[in-house]
Write an enzyme that holds these catalytic residues in place. Structure first.
Site, PDB file in Angstrom:
ATOM      1  N   GLU A 114      31.611  75.877  31.418  1.00 58.20           N
ATOM      2  CA  GLU A 114      31.668  75.804  32.878  1.00 58.20           C
ATOM      3  C   GLU A 114      32.041  74.389  33.350  1.00 58.20           C
ATOM      4  OE1 GLU A 114      31.585  78.313  34.669  1.00 58.20           O
ATOM      5  OE2 GLU A 114      30.441  79.871  33.637  1.00 58.20           O
ATOM      6  N   HIS A 137      22.661  75.675  36.618  1.00 60.13           N
ATOM      7  CA  HIS A 137      23.146  77.058  36.647  1.00 60.13           C
ATOM      8  C   HIS A 137      22.294  77.865  35.685  1.00 60.13           C
ATOM      9  CE1 HIS A 137      25.451  80.653  36.258  1.00 60.13           C
ATOM     10  NE2 HIS A 137      25.911  80.358  35.049  1.00 60.13           N
ATOM     11  N   HIS A 139      20.333  82.145  35.028  1.00 53.73           N
ATOM     12  CA  HIS A 139      20.433  83.585  35.266  1.00 53.73           C
ATOM     13  C   HIS A 139      19.073  84.159  35.673  1.00 53.73           C
ATOM     14  CE1 HIS A 139      23.765  83.255  31.964  1.00 53.73           C
ATOM     15  NE2 HIS A 139      24.177  82.774  33.134  1.00 53.73           N
ATOM     16  N   HIS A 210      26.018  87.569  37.950  1.00 54.35           N
ATOM     17  CA  HIS A 210      26.069  86.519  36.928  1.00 54.35           C
ATOM     18  C   HIS A 210      24.866  85.583  37.007  1.00 54.35           C
ATOM     19  CE1 HIS A 210      28.585  83.058  34.935  1.00 54.35           C
ATOM     20  NE2 HIS A 210      27.377  83.164  34.415  1.00 54.35           N
TER      21      HIS A 210
END
Length: 263
Positions: A114, A137, A139, A210
């Protein structure tokens, strides 16, 4: 030179390690899921200009990151390993003096896939919200579950629903939450869409189906923002599972919070 960098970066390794530990314990970073990045203050003495490392062209100039160092979890690394041994699982990315190239000071630890999204978001932040130096980031289970429901593809509806589950979500995230449609992870499309979303003001964006992206002054603060929205999402889905639509705070309740906290 790498050894000197590692010495100067110990506090930032510790910060990222702590955040990685929380992400793993929460279950928001399965296998090698999720990533963390942190822009290092300009006070770090060394400069990338002195490096003899290979320079890798960037897809587009990033003037906000010119001559800066970014710590980033390595591709394929697990958060449980980052927590235990950050120095062997975090990539050191140095941006050139013109912001057109980057160098890996930790050549044996390639950065997360990413990378484009992280660098473009950091570039925007350094130009527009300079006190925001961290991106997390992950989940979060219930947030991702809600993003699979068609009714929550609308950012306003999604944000208002989470705001109204517990007062803290509104108090600590008054700038809102944005929802992006599913886009290929690691692509330039998701990078561009993320920068555009953050330019509208929120501190958290949801990549539908996502995960979540949060920005903050440091990585633990970014984690806290995701923790808040995950708590709200879990409350919503738990209440919804009874067969009733959760009532939530009223618009009047939200307005009272806004005035009381001067948001």
């Amino acid at each position: 030179m790498e050894r000197t960098y590692h010495i100067e970066l110990q506090d930032f390794y510790a910060e990222i390690s702590d955040t990685a530990k929380h992400l793993w314990k929460k279950g928001w970073a399965e296998r090698n899921g999720g990533n963390i990045s942190r822009v290092i203050p300009k006070s770090i003495s060394q400069t990338p200009l002195a490096c003899t490392k290979e320079r890798i062209p960037l897809d587009e100039p990033l003037p906000g990151l010119a001559n800066r160092i970014v710590l980033m979890t390595g591709t394929g690394t697990r958060m449980r390993d980052v927590a235990k041994n950050p120095q062997d699982n975090i990539s050191i990315v140095a941006i050139s003096e013109e912001g057109k190239e980057y160098m890996l000071l930790s050549s044996d630890i390639p950065p997360t896939s990413e990378l484009p999204s992280h660098l473009r978001i950091h570039n925007f932040l350094q130009l527009n919200r300079k006190n925001h130096n961290a991106i997390v980031h992950s989940h979060p289970t219930n947030v991702v579950a809600m993003s699979h429901l068609k009714n929550f593809r609308d950012s306003r509806h999604f944000c208002n629903t989470l705001w109204k589950m517990i007062p803290e979500t509104y108090v600590f995230l008054p700038r809102g939450i944005a929802v992006l449609p599913y886009l290929m992870p690691g692509s330039s499309k998701v990078a561009d869409a993320s920068v555009n979303a953050f330019s509208q003001g929120p501190d958290v964006i949801i990549w539908a189906k996502h995960g979540a992206f949060a920005i903050a002054p440091d990585t633990n603060d970014a984690f806290d923002k995701i923790d808040l929205i995950e708590k709200s999402a879990s409350i919503y889905l738990a209440a919804k599972s009874t067969g009733e639509e959760p009532e939530g705070l009223s618009d009047e309740d939200i307005e009272e919070l806004r005035q009381y906290y001067n948001l």
